[in-house]
Design a protein around this motif. Structure first.
Motif, PDB file in Angstrom:
ATOM      1  N   ARG A 127     -22.289 -23.439 114.637  1.00 56.85           N
ATOM      2  CA  ARG A 127     -23.543 -22.867 114.157  1.00 56.85           C
ATOM      3  C   ARG A 127     -24.672 -23.517 114.945  1.00 56.85           C
TER       4      ARG A 127
ATOM      5  N   CYS B 218     -23.904 -12.275 106.007  1.00 57.72           N
ATOM      6  CA  CYS B 218     -24.385 -13.600 106.389  1.00 57.72           C
ATOM      7  C   CYS B 218     -25.226 -13.515 107.656  1.00 57.72           C
TER       8      CYS B 218
ATOM      9  N   PHE C  13     -26.434 -16.561 108.746  1.00 60.76           N
ATOM     10  CA  PHE C  13     -26.188 -17.923 109.233  1.00 60.76           C
ATOM     11  C   PHE C  13     -27.455 -18.769 109.312  1.00 60.76           C
TER      12      PHE C  13
ATOM     13  N   MET D  11     -23.843 -18.048 115.101  1.00 61.56           N
ATOM     14  CA  MET D  11     -22.560 -18.691 115.381  1.00 61.56           C
ATOM     15  C   MET D  11     -22.164 -18.411 116.831  1.00 61.56           C
TER      16      MET D  11
ATOM     17  N   THR E 164     -22.745 -20.970 106.686  1.00 60.60           N
ATOM     18  CA  THR E 164     -21.832 -19.890 107.085  1.00 60.60           C
ATOM     19  C   THR E 164     -21.473 -18.991 105.916  1.00 60.60           C
TER      20      THR E 164
END
Length: 566
Positions: free
Chosen positions: A88, A67, A69, A114, A73
């Protein structure tokens, strides 16, 4: 050989928001890999080597765990048993002087990442956890991610392997601020007998300047493709996964500041250069000859060649041997690098090529004792780079077959109007700041000249003591064949230059001017021991005093100054 110097010149901008910083300057015997726009292409290599590009590599999703982001997520979820949630975000966090200013994927304020927001109502030791989807049992996984820890109140980022409802202890963790930058981490997850989840836990520190960022998480099948997890600065008490060998004679110790014995071991770590930084070392007090201590890295695997860089300290009259080994089985150890005997008081860089291997292996630091307690050996700041170790200036000089001498001396420069102390050999002048100069192939009959230059006032006394000339490169050894403590009024045959402005003075105790000069000599550390110094009272600015050594003869026929490599 001409003595040259480099100058870094910083020019202030139009206001106070223009700080410029430099760090970790090194010089190697090769062409520059990265070409500035104004560089002469005749002196630069055509393409930069791998790893030097400043353009971020594109994020390629290879599994359901991966990921960046950018959209959401992915398969990662907020834990239900923590205190608060990860956020986020894009661009800077809501607090100055903490957290990222951009994401890692795009390295811009448009990219997403994140982070934990540590402003109120958060309090110290509050936790936020981000949980992966369930991973299968009996599989090999490699976890890779980028993290950001910047702020005076940063506490800890940890990685857990959660089996069922049991979180356990962190298998990887980092604490304290690491600066305003993204850092790469990699962890080889041991094969689990049960299904599990990967958990990232951010812990709030004592204040609001403790935001921690996370980006570009990947979980690869099989062994980690690189050897990043060998890297360690030993600031973490878990030693980054390095472990003590159970079959050796004794253990390595984690330490900060000086070791327990005088005249051996480092005075501080290499990472911070202070008494607060940690390093690993062997304590040789009460040890016999030939005893071994081994420190073993986590298991890694790579089909490509790597270069391991580390710093070692081998200072003392009873130093034994430090070996770097590659361990691929119970008794299958291959020596990659070895060094013995006293290497001086400073930290020295070491390079060991990690050979390509299709099976997992471990790197071993093996220290072997000699007889005596002044044999402490230390290591610090282990890192790994792609490709084999290139030929460095250090190894090149070690392989030269030439006649070499080492000039060593102690000097004292204290006062508000300090001038300059220089060394002159056959017309070649080099300013000295560390007290060690290697003199290579002195022409026929040559003299070493200590030149003191007066400052702008009387508070500029310069002192000199314990001059020694030895065969071989400078190593910090006390086994010299030519030395002078200046205890005899004949000063070992040194003479005052007749063409300078004034003379050096033979002195014991305090100099005649207050707030300048030494209060005792170096040889004995008392007011009865003698040293040489220049008295700057009554002298004009830039007045020069030279002290000439006796003639040292050598017939090799050339002169050069070789700096001592640190």
């Amino acid at each position: 050989m001409a003595v040259e110097s480099l100058r870094f010149e910083g020019i202030r901008g139009s206001n106070s928001y223009g700080d410029i910083a430099i760090d970790d300057v090194s010089i190697t015997s090769s062409t520059c890999a990265v070409k500035p726009s104004a560089a002469n292409p005749a002196f630069t290599s055509p393409t930069p080597p791998a790893g030097l590009s400043t353009t971020p590599a594109p994020f390629v999703k290879q599994s359901d765990f991966d990921c960046d982001f950018e959209k959401d997520t992915c398969t990662w979820t907020q834990a239900k048993d923590d205190i608060f949630d990860w956020n986020r975000a894009q661009g800077p966090t809501g607090t100055s002087f903490t957290g990222p200013t951009n994401d890692h994927t795009t390295q811009s304020r448009k990219g997403w990442y994140m982070y934990i927001e540590t402003s109120a109502p958060r309090v110290v030791n509050d936790t936020a956890r981000l949980v992966s989807k369930t991973a299968l049992a009996n599989q090999q996984y490699c976890l890779q991610f980028w993290y950001h820890m910047y702020g005076s109140h940063v506490n800890q980022l940890g990685v857990y392997i959660k089996v069922g409802a049991t979180l356990g202890t962190p298998v990887w963790k980092k604490g304290t601020s690491l600066g305003n930058k993204w850092n790469f981490a990699e962890y080889q997850i041991p094969t689990q007998k049960s299904q599990f989840n990967i958990v990232f836990e951010g812990v709030r520190g004592p204040g609001y300047k403790g935001d921690i960022g996370l980006d570009d998480v990947k979980v690869l099948s099989g062994l980690c493709p690189s050897t990043v997890q060998i890297a360690c600065d030993f600031e973490d008490s878990k030693l980054c996964g390095w472990t003590q060998d159970k079959t050796d004679s004794f253990d390595w110790s984690r330490n900060r500041g000086s070791t327990g014995s005088n005249f051996t071991g480092p005075a501080a770590d290499h990472t911070l250069g202070t008494s607060k930084g940690f390093y690993m070392y062997i304590e040789t007090s009460s040890r016999g000859t030939g005893q071994m201590a081994r420190l073993i890295s986590p298991s890694v695997g790579s089909a490509d060649a790597k270069c391991m860089k580390f710093y070692y300290n081998m200072y003392g009259s009873n130093i034994g041997t430090l070996n770097v080994l590659m361990k691929t089985g119970v008794n299958n150890n291959q020596t990659l690098w070895s060094k013995s005997k006293n290497q001086g008081q400073n930290w020295v860089v070491g390079l060991a090529s990690l050979l390509p291997n299709t099976v997992p292996y471990q790197v071993v630091f093996e220290a072997v004792t000699d007889y005596g307690y002044r044999g402490d050996i230390a290591i610090d700041d282990v890192s790994v780079f792609d490709g084999p170790c290139e030929a460095q200036v250090l190894s090149t000089l070690e392989n030269f077959d030439f006649k070499c001498y080492c000039l060593s001396f102690y000097y004292h420069m204290y006062g508000q109007s300090m001038g300059t102390l220089k060394i002159r050999i056959e017309g070649t002048v080099g300013s000295n700041y560390q007290g060690d100069i290697a003199i290579d192939d002195i022409v026929f009959t040559s003299a070493i000249i200590f030149e003191g230059v007066a400052g702008t006032s009387f508070q500029g006394d310069i002192a000199l003591d314990d001059v020694r000339l030895s065969d071989g490169a400078c190593t910090g050894s006390s086994d010299y064949n030519t030395k002078c403590k200046f205890e005899d009024h004949n000063i070992c045959g040194y003479t005052q230059d007749q063409s300078d402005d004034f003379d050096w003075t033979w002195q014991a105790g305090q100099t005649s001017s207050s707030l300048t000069g030494p209060s005792s000599d170096h040889s004995y550390g008392t007011r009865f021991g003698h040293y040489m110094y220049l008295e700057s009272s009554g002298q004009h600015a830039n007045a020069t005093a030279r002290l000439d050594s006796p003639e040292y003869q050598n017939s090799d026929g050339k002169l050069s100054i070789t700096p001592k490599l640190q």
